[in-house]
Design an enzyme around this catalytic site. Structure first.
Site, short mmCIF file in Angstrom:
data_model
loop_
_atom_site.label_atom_id
_atom_site.label_comp_id
_atom_site.label_asym_id
_atom_site.label_seq_id
_atom_site.Cartn_x
_atom_site.Cartn_y
_atom_site.Cartn_z
N GLU A 67 2.52 2.81 3.49
CA GLU A 67 3.16 1.89 4.54
C GLU A 67 2.55 1.50 5.59
OE1 GLU A 67 6.87 3.83 5.63
OE2 GLU A 67 7.75 3.84 3.51
C1 LIG Z 1 0.61 7.97 -3.03
C2 LIG Z 1 0.71 6.50 -2.78
C3 LIG Z 1 2.18 6.13 -2.83
C4 LIG Z 1 2.22 4.66 -2.81
N1 LIG Z 1 3.47 3.91 -2.95
C5 LIG Z 1 3.76 2.84 -2.98
C6 LIG Z 1 4.87 2.14 -3.57
O1 LIG Z 1 5.73 2.49 -3.79
N2 LIG Z 1 4.88 0.64 -3.64
C7 LIG Z 1 3.74 -0.06 -3.17
O2 LIG Z 1 3.74 -1.27 -3.46
N3 LIG Z 1 2.57 0.36 -2.68
C8 LIG Z 1 2.45 1.80 -2.68
N4 LIG Z 1 1.50 2.35 -2.18
C9 LIG Z 1 0.20 1.58 -1.89
C10 LIG Z 1 -0.25 1.71 -0.39
O3 LIG Z 1 0.85 1.05 0.23
C11 LIG Z 1 -1.50 1.21 -0.32
O4 LIG Z 1 -2.25 2.10 -0.79
C12 LIG Z 1 -1.77 0.72 1.13
O5 LIG Z 1 -1.31 -0.20 1.35
C13 LIG Z 1 -3.54 0.67 1.20
O6 LIG Z 1 -4.09 0.01 0.26
P1 LIG Z 1 -5.50 0.59 -0.57
O7 LIG Z 1 -5.26 1.89 -0.95
O8 LIG Z 1 -5.63 -0.41 -1.40
O9 LIG Z 1 -6.74 0.64 0.60
P2 LIG Z 1 -7.39 -0.71 1.25
O10 LIG Z 1 -6.49 -1.77 1.25
O11 LIG Z 1 -8.42 -0.84 0.22
O12 LIG Z 1 -7.65 -0.42 2.43
C14 LIG Z 1 -9.02 0.62 2.70
C15 LIG Z 1 -9.25 1.05 4.14
O13 LIG Z 1 -9.44 -0.41 4.86
C16 LIG Z 1 -8.72 -0.38 5.99
N5 LIG Z 1 -8.55 -1.61 6.11
C17 LIG Z 1 -7.98 -2.71 5.26
N6 LIG Z 1 -7.68 -3.85 5.89
C18 LIG Z 1 -8.26 -3.66 7.24
C19 LIG Z 1 -8.17 -4.52 8.40
N7 LIG Z 1 -7.74 -5.83 8.24
N8 LIG Z 1 -8.53 -4.12 9.57
C20 LIG Z 1 -9.04 -2.77 9.45
N9 LIG Z 1 -9.06 -1.83 8.33
C21 LIG Z 1 -8.60 -2.51 7.43
C22 LIG Z 1 -7.51 0.59 5.63
O14 LIG Z 1 -6.79 0.96 6.66
C23 LIG Z 1 -8.03 1.77 4.79
O15 LIG Z 1 -8.52 2.80 5.57
C24 LIG Z 1 1.14 4.04 -2.49
C25 LIG Z 1 -0.01 4.36 -2.36
C26 LIG Z 1 -0.36 5.47 -2.47
C27 LIG Z 1 -1.55 6.18 -2.32
#
Ligand SMILES: Cc1cc2nc3c(=O)[nH]c(=O)nc-3n(C[C@H](O)[C@H](O)[C@H](O)COP(=O)(O)OP(=O)(O)OC[C@H]3O[C@@H](n4cnc5c(N)ncnc54)[C@H](O)[C@@H]3O)c2cc1C
Length: 822
Positions: A498
């Site tokens: 989220e």
């Molecule tokens: C257990 C679990 C349940 C989930 N459930 C759902 C679900 O039901 N539906 C769904 O659609 N998604 C779901 N998600 C997805 C979740 O919302 C994403 O994991 C999240 O949005 C982050 O994406 P990412 O993991 O690819 O990290 P990335 O986007 O790859 O981010 C990596 C790091 O970079 C940082 N970062 C990225 N962009 C920026 C920026 N512009 N400025 C500063 N920092 C930045 C982030 O904070 C993070 O620390 C789930 C994820 C998990 C792990």
């Protein structure tokens, strides 16, 4: 009158008018009056009058001001400020501002805070908490779910469905529970104290997902069909936005839907051909209906002129041809249902779009709007519930566990960590209650939801670390007897989902807060994006309002920084008064720093994430502090809770101060200049003292009214781990004087272990009754259960292929033995 006296008086009058945010006209009249007094005493001559007129006349004659000053400022503004993208516009438009807006504007009206109604449960909501929620907490064995089944048992799933746990947000007319946001928060708090799997499974369908989206945007047919089925659990929803290529940058999903003709139920219809690859989707492996986000295209112009329609959300039944679903991810040993979904050339009719054809391309707006509500409830409540339960458990454990002949909770070093848990538990409950009350009052608080999500999950992480340190090996060795380990493992899930926390802090809190809460910036941006005379009129009003606002905040920051904050307004005269006054000062600082940062950095403030993050910290801590003071007032200003309140406020405001100073240290010359204005007398907030830490720790150690309020609403029945701890704590406290009596009778020092033997000795010496013997025996039994950890046969810890092979091999051996016997 001397010249010096007149100058001082004029500055004071001018400053006073700015301090109290007088209008341009009143301020101008004030200056004219002071000049008239100067003339009377022969201090002001014609030259000064001319200079004053040069400044005031163009400013006060609207046509002149607009035509010359505002017009040039608007041209400059358009050059400096970047255009707002559609995505940003949606994010800005989605949601409302509430109390955080007041904090942002530099002069909070505390009576407005305290006139907000207290969050309360209805009788029906309380009955649900005391009935089905209590029951399901008894039913779920977290170790069985996390280690043995990698899922909740079937009867728990069924119980959740039968009792409409997945339908807390669904309206009664569709068979849902239609609970307030506050009630949802209390349910999640209680569940989170028992099991992360339970809280996540219940949290997700009640947060962003098909239920929420359908209620807001669904067509009548969609609502009538799906909502009753979601309410009874006949349909299990999930919501799929994240793709391998698009996590935080969700707007860039590569998943597509192309409008085309195709066959549906034997007929040719206009529909969408979907291709998608999603991951991390909570509940996907067991979902019957997928809420799917994709980018919609209409290359053949079958529904309109636009070729690229934008992000769209649709509901896709699980069994639709081409959908691949069912495999699972394994999120950090907290195996709630979560997995990937894929779809290749999945054809669905157009009316599968949530809201129908009219909502094609409006998916992003829908998601942002719903997220601004859900994000303020689910994860903040899960975090607060977790910390409340941990606060009680850590207190009880550290009284029961003794080293060096002393409960470990009486050692100063341990008390430092305990104070962080206690103070944060108090504050986190305050923030969740206050924020959910805002939602119940009709707000869609996108800034608050980002604040609550980030800070509550970070506080969960900090408190979990402290609790693990205090529990030592007891927290580390997993097993049915470990009530901390799984929660500790699962913390990064809350941090990531989220809105991943780094992004939330760096971009969202202030990025949205600055534009939404600032009284003039949004209006300036909107006006600058338009053309014509109306745009100039709007801009003129906004920019001059803004200049006056900035000057006022400058004066307020200086006056409050010079010690004036001690005389600023506070609604109470007791020991909480200082916090209101310190926040008056910080609020003025935030308003001034915001304008300085926007003025100096312009559009590049967005890229200066660490400046933006620290401005966001200032707003967040002001919000957290307000919620905490509100809780204290709402609960009847309980004197015994003062250590908790003081700790929470001092820690929060100290963090605010340090974040602000870090910002100034990293803002070059401007930062140095601002430091002179904001901190002319140096730092003014101290972190909680050792003495205060110790007082908070003492509240956690033994039963008392404050401790009870701290854990209010959590699952404490004796069947559960935490209830057992509470019972053991009571037994140990009762056992202590009995143990003393036996020591005195035996005339020697006896360590506070092997209490069953102490009981036998007491009986032999004739100093204990049978009931007292039984109590000591029970206390020993409890003590051992509390301090002991589990151990396992090697094969009980194996998983996957190795476990299957071992089982097969063993089965073979057993069968071999059986046939030998035969
Ligand atoms: C257990 C679990 C349940 C989930 N459930 C759902 C679900 O039901 N539906 C769904 O659609 N998604 C779901 N998600 C997805 C979740 O919302 C994403 O994991 C999240 O949005 C982050 O994406 P990412 O993991 O690819 O990290 P990335 O986007 O790859 O981010 C990596 C790091 O970079 C940082 N970062 C990225 N962009 C920026 C920026 N512009 N400025 C500063 N920092 C930045 C982030 O904070 C993070 O620390 C789930 C994820 C998990 C792990």
């Amino acid at each position: 009158m001397s010249v010096a006296l007149w100058i001082i008086a004029t500055l004071l009058v001018f400053g006073g008018l700015l301090y109290y945010r007088s209008s341009l006209l009143v301020t101008s009249l004030g200056l004219v009056a002071m000049f008239a007094i100067g003339s009377f005493f022969d201090i002001v001559g014609p030259v000064l009058w001319v200079l004053l007129a040069i400044v005031l006349v163009p400013l006060n004659i609207t046509a002149v001001r607009r035509g010359f000053i505002s017009k040039s400022l608007l041209a400059m503004y358009r050059k400096i400020m970047p255009e707002i993208s559609e995505t940003e516009k949606d994010a800005i438009d989605a949601g409302t501002t509430w109390w955080e807006g007041e904090l942002f504007r530099g002069a909070p009206e505390w009576k407005n805070l305290h006139s907000i109604q207290k969050a309360e449960l209805s009788r029906e909501e309380q009955a649900f908490l005391d009935g089905p929620v209590e029951e399901v907490c008894k039913m779920l064995n977290d170790w069985e779910a996390t280690h043995e089944l990698a899922d909740m048992p079937e009867e728990v799933w069924q119980y959740l469905k039968d009792n409409k746990f997945f339908a807390m947000i669904i309206k009664k007319e569709y068979g849902g529970l239609e609970f307030s946001a506050y009630a949802q928060s209390r349910v999640l708090q209680k569940l989170a104290g028992v099991s992360t799997i339970l809280a996540s499974t219940v949290g997700v369908p009640n947060s962003l997902g098909p239920g929420e989206l359908l209620q807001h945007y669904g067509t009548k047919e969609q609502k009538d069909y799906y909502l009753p089925r979601l309410a009874t659990g006949e349909e299990v929803p999930c919501f799929a936005l994240t793709s391998p290529e698009a996590g935080s940058d969700a707007g860039s999903i590569p998943d597509t839907g192309v409008i085309c003709k195709g066959e549906w139920e034997g007929k040719e219809v206009v529909g969408i051909r979907l291709n998608f690859n999603k991951r991390y989707i909570t509940l996907a492996p067991v979902a019957t209906v997928l809420g799917l986000a994709f980018k919609l295209y209409d290359p053949e112009h079958l529904i309109g002129d636009k070729e690229s329609l934008g992000i769209t959300a649709a509901l896709i039944p699980r069994d639709t041809k081409g959908v691949e679903i069912g495999r699972r991810h394994f999120p950090l040993n907290v195996p709630f249902q979560n997995g990937p979904i894929r779809g290749e050339d999945v054809f669905v009719p157009l009316d599968f779009i949530i809201g129908g054809k009219d909502m094609a391309g409006k998916g992003w707006r829908m998601l942002v709007e719903c997220l601004s509500v859900g994000r303020a409830i689910t994860l903040p409540s899960n975090s607060a519930g977790g910390v409340k339960s941990i606060a009680l458990a850590t207190g009880a454990y550290s009284y029961i566990r003794r080293q060096f002949n002393l409960p470990v909770g009486k050692m100063e070093g341990v008390q430092e960590a305990m104070a962080r848990i206690g103070g944060n538990a108090y504050l986190m409950d305050a923030v969740t209650s206050f924020s959910t009350k805002g939602i119940d009052l009709g707000e869609k608080p996108s800034v608050i939801s980002a604040i609550a999500k980030y800070h509550m999950t970070e506080k969960l992480r900090a408190c979990m670390d402290d609790a693990m340190d205090i529990h030592g090996g007891k927290g580390i060795c997993l097993g049915p007897n470990n009530y901390l380990g799984r929660g500790y493992q699962g913390v990064p899930v809350a941090i990531t989902v989220e809105g991943a926390n780094i992004l939330t802090r760096s971009l969202m809190i202030y990025g949205q807060g600055a534009i939404r809460c600032h009284p003039y910036v949004l209006e300036e941006m909107l006006a600058s994006a338009e053309s014509g005379s109306e745009a100039l009129n709007r801009f003129d009003k906004a920019i001059f309002g803004h200049i006056g606002f900035a000057m006022s905040n400058f004066v307020r920051s200086l006056a409050l920084g010079l010690g004036g904050y001690r005389f600023s307004s506070a609604p109470y005269k007791d020991s909480t008064k200082q916090y209101y006054q310190q926040m008056n000062r910080f609020s003025a600082n935030l308003a001034l720093l915001s304008d300085v940062a926007m003025g100096v950095l312009g559009g590049s403030l967005k890229r200066k994430q660490r400046i933006s993050a620290r401005l966001g910290d200032m707003l967040s801590y002001l919000y957290i502090g307000s919620a905490t003071l509100k809780r204290f007032a709402d609960e009847g200003r309980q004197h015994e809770d003062l250590p908790l309140l003081h700790w929470a406020m001092q820690d929060t405001l100290h963090k605010l101060q340090e974040s602000q100073l870090e910002l100034l240290d990293n803002f070059g010359f401007v930062g140095k200049a601002m430091r002179v204005i904001m901190y002319p007398l140096g730092r003014f907030v101290k972190r909680p003292s050792d003495r205060l830490d110790s007082k908070v720790a003492k509240i956690l150690l033994k039963p008392n009214a404050s401790r009870e309020r701290l854990g209010a609403g959590q699952f404490l029945a004796p069947e559960g781990q935490f209830g057992y701890l509470e019972q053991t704590l009571l037994d140990i406290i009762e056992a202590e004087p009995l143990h003393d009596r036996v020591q005195r009778a035996a005339n020697k020092r006896i360590p506070f272990i092997f209490l069953d033997k102490v009981a036998a000795q007491g009986k032999e010496l004739g100093v204990l009754s049978d009931d007292e013997v039984a109590l000591l025996e029970r206390a020993e039994q409890g003590r051992l259960r509390v301090i002991n950890v589990d151990d396992f046969a090697h094969e009980d810890l194996m998983a996957g292929k190795a476990a299957r092979e071992w089982a097969l091999e063993n089965q073979g051996k057993n069968q071999g033995k059986k046939s030998d016997a035969a």
